[in-house]
Design a protein around this motif. Sequence first.
Motif, PDB file in Angstrom:
ATOM      1  N   HIS A   1       9.010 -50.669   1.773  1.00  0.00           N
ATOM      2  CA  HIS A   1       9.707 -51.818   1.573  1.00  0.00           C
ATOM      3  C   HIS A   1      11.226 -51.424   0.996  1.00  0.00           C
ATOM      4  N   ALA A   2      11.305 -50.422  -0.022  1.00  0.00           N
ATOM      5  CA  ALA A   2      12.511 -50.064  -0.316  1.00  0.00           C
ATOM      6  C   ALA A   2      13.392 -49.476   0.450  1.00  0.00           C
ATOM      7  N   PHE A   3      12.843 -48.484   1.517  1.00  0.00           N
ATOM      8  CA  PHE A   3      13.495 -47.876   2.737  1.00  0.00           C
ATOM      9  C   PHE A   3      14.051 -49.174   3.370  1.00  0.00           C
ATOM     10  N   ASN A   4      13.103 -49.959   3.913  1.00  0.00           N
ATOM     11  CA  ASN A   4      13.765 -50.883   4.931  1.00  0.00           C
ATOM     12  C   ASN A   4      14.826 -52.008   4.243  1.00  0.00           C
ATOM     13  N   LYS A   5      14.357 -52.229   2.966  1.00  0.00           N
ATOM     14  CA  LYS A   5      15.504 -53.281   2.009  1.00  0.00           C
ATOM     15  C   LYS A   5      17.043 -52.484   2.234  1.00  0.00           C
ATOM     16  N   THR A   6      17.000 -51.199   1.736  1.00  0.00           N
ATOM     17  CA  THR A   6      18.069 -50.489   1.369  1.00  0.00           C
ATOM     18  C   THR A   6      18.887 -50.307   2.907  1.00  0.00           C
ATOM     19  N   ARG A   7      18.015 -50.044   3.732  1.00  0.00           N
ATOM     20  CA  ARG A   7      18.886 -49.587   5.203  1.00  0.00           C
ATOM     21  C   ARG A   7      19.445 -51.000   5.914  1.00  0.00           C
ATOM     22  N   LYS A   8      18.746 -52.248   5.580  1.00  0.00           N
ATOM     23  CA  LYS A   8      19.137 -53.459   6.163  1.00  0.00           C
ATOM     24  C   LYS A   8      20.266 -53.846   5.454  1.00  0.00           C
ATOM     25  N   GLU A   9      20.686 -53.375   4.199  1.00  0.00           N
ATOM     26  CA  GLU A   9      21.685 -53.900   3.252  1.00  0.00           C
ATOM     27  C   GLU A   9      22.838 -53.083   3.661  1.00  0.00           C
ATOM     28  N   ASN A  10      22.676 -51.593   4.118  1.00  0.00           N
ATOM     29  CA  ASN A  10      23.840 -50.910   4.371  1.00  0.00           C
ATOM     30  C   ASN A  10      24.307 -50.705   5.800  1.00  0.00           C
ATOM     31  N   LEU A  11      23.469 -51.186   6.681  1.00  0.00           N
ATOM     32  CA  LEU A  11      23.715 -50.957   8.243  1.00  0.00           C
ATOM     33  C   LEU A  11      24.606 -52.139   8.547  1.00  0.00           C
ATOM     34  N   ALA A  12      25.944 -51.667   9.092  1.00  0.00           N
ATOM     35  CA  ALA A  12      27.028 -52.520   9.340  1.00  0.00           C
ATOM     36  C   ALA A  12      27.914 -51.797  10.548  1.00  0.00           C
ATOM     37  N   LEU A  13      28.185 -52.456  11.194  1.00  0.00           N
ATOM     38  CA  LEU A  13      29.343 -52.031  12.256  1.00  0.00           C
ATOM     39  C   LEU A  13      30.679 -51.946  11.860  1.00  0.00           C
ATOM     40  N   PHE A  14      31.199 -50.781  12.024  1.00  0.00           N
ATOM     41  CA  PHE A  14      32.645 -50.469  11.677  1.00  0.00           C
ATOM     42  C   PHE A  14      33.462 -51.515  11.941  1.00  0.00           C
ATOM     43  N   PRO A  15      34.744 -51.748  11.346  1.00  0.00           N
ATOM     44  CA  PRO A  15      35.575 -53.097  11.678  1.00  0.00           C
ATOM     45  C   PRO A  15      36.008 -52.946  13.080  1.00  0.00           C
ATOM     46  N   ASP A  16      36.089 -53.873  13.493  1.00  0.00           N
ATOM     47  CA  ASP A  16      36.629 -54.180  15.039  1.00  0.00           C
ATOM     48  C   ASP A  16      35.540 -53.704  16.129  1.00  0.00           C
ATOM     49  N   VAL A  17      34.381 -53.243  15.801  1.00  0.00           N
ATOM     50  CA  VAL A  17      33.442 -52.642  17.036  1.00  0.00           C
ATOM     51  C   VAL A  17      33.326 -53.882  18.018  1.00  0.00           C
ATOM     52  N   ARG A  18      32.709 -54.803  17.490  1.00  0.00           N
ATOM     53  CA  ARG A  18      32.230 -56.015  18.279  1.00  0.00           C
ATOM     54  C   ARG A  18      33.388 -56.452  19.044  1.00  0.00           C
ATOM     55  N   THR A  19      34.397 -56.684  18.659  1.00  0.00           N
ATOM     56  CA  THR A  19      35.580 -57.303  19.477  1.00  0.00           C
ATOM     57  C   THR A  19      36.133 -56.234  20.300  1.00  0.00           C
TER      58      THR A  19
END
Length: 297
Positions: free
Chosen positions: A91-109
């Motif tokens: 649970h600690a692994f999944n929670k921390t991973r979810k909190e920290n995984l994010a696209l770099f700026p401008d990736v989606r656009t």
Amino acid sequence: MKRVELAVFDLDNTLYDWYASFLPAFYAMVDVATSILKCDRDALLDELRSVHVKHHDVEHPFSLLETKTVQEFVSQERSSQALQVLDPAFHAFNKTRKENLALFPDVRTTLDELRTRDITLIAFTDSSYFATLHRIRQLGLANVFQHIFCRAKSKNDSPFPVRPPPEDNLIHITTELPADETKPDPRVLFEIARVENKITSSIAYIGDSISRDVLMAKKADCFAIWAKYGVHKDSTMYEKLVRISHWTTEDIQREKNYVAEAEKIKPDFVCERSIGEILTVLDGPTGTLTRRQQRTS
Ligand SMILES: [Mg+2]
């Protein structure tokens, strides 16, 4: 402007910070597991590293369950419920991973704009199957790529029941590559060109590693773009990776050879601060951007 039909993206540290999402999650899991198992943290890290070496993958799913400490713990408990005791660690692994995984700026656009320019998007990573698909789903990129190439999952069955995959198209568009077809081997780029019926000179390749991504792209005669903004610089985090990594002495020597080989090559374009900079250099196959600009002027 370089006109291309396909853009192939490396994933880790090109679209998001892999180090920031995986390593803190892994060590959060280790800390919780150490207190549950009442074991020595360094010894557990040594055992985890051995499991990673065995599977040649630092992201081997549920590696904790294959450690000697956990195996002994399970046999002592003599209970099918024993593994559930470790749930808080996962649970600690999944929670921390979810909190920290994010696209770099401008990736989606940027990805959306490339598609508007009629450029087909492909993902190509050395990460393995489960880790790759999980990140693509988590980042909301499930409908972005036409095709995904990643490392094959381990032949060893997961000790945990594998949950049915979510109902999206990802498993149908993902090709698992043999373990010996890793970057900077250009074979996969030739294969991508063959499958998509394109020539490699009409392909742009974008990645953060000069000695893997850019070297491979140049070997395949693709338009090689270096995602310089993604190069990892945090030495503390790197030491944490080395502590648990699957790299053998041969792997490290091979990497040094690639770095030496890469000193002779230069990327065709460098994204210094953001992936969005590729929009200034890539246009669609028929000059889509130019035509759009003419229509709106
Ligand atoms: Mg990368």
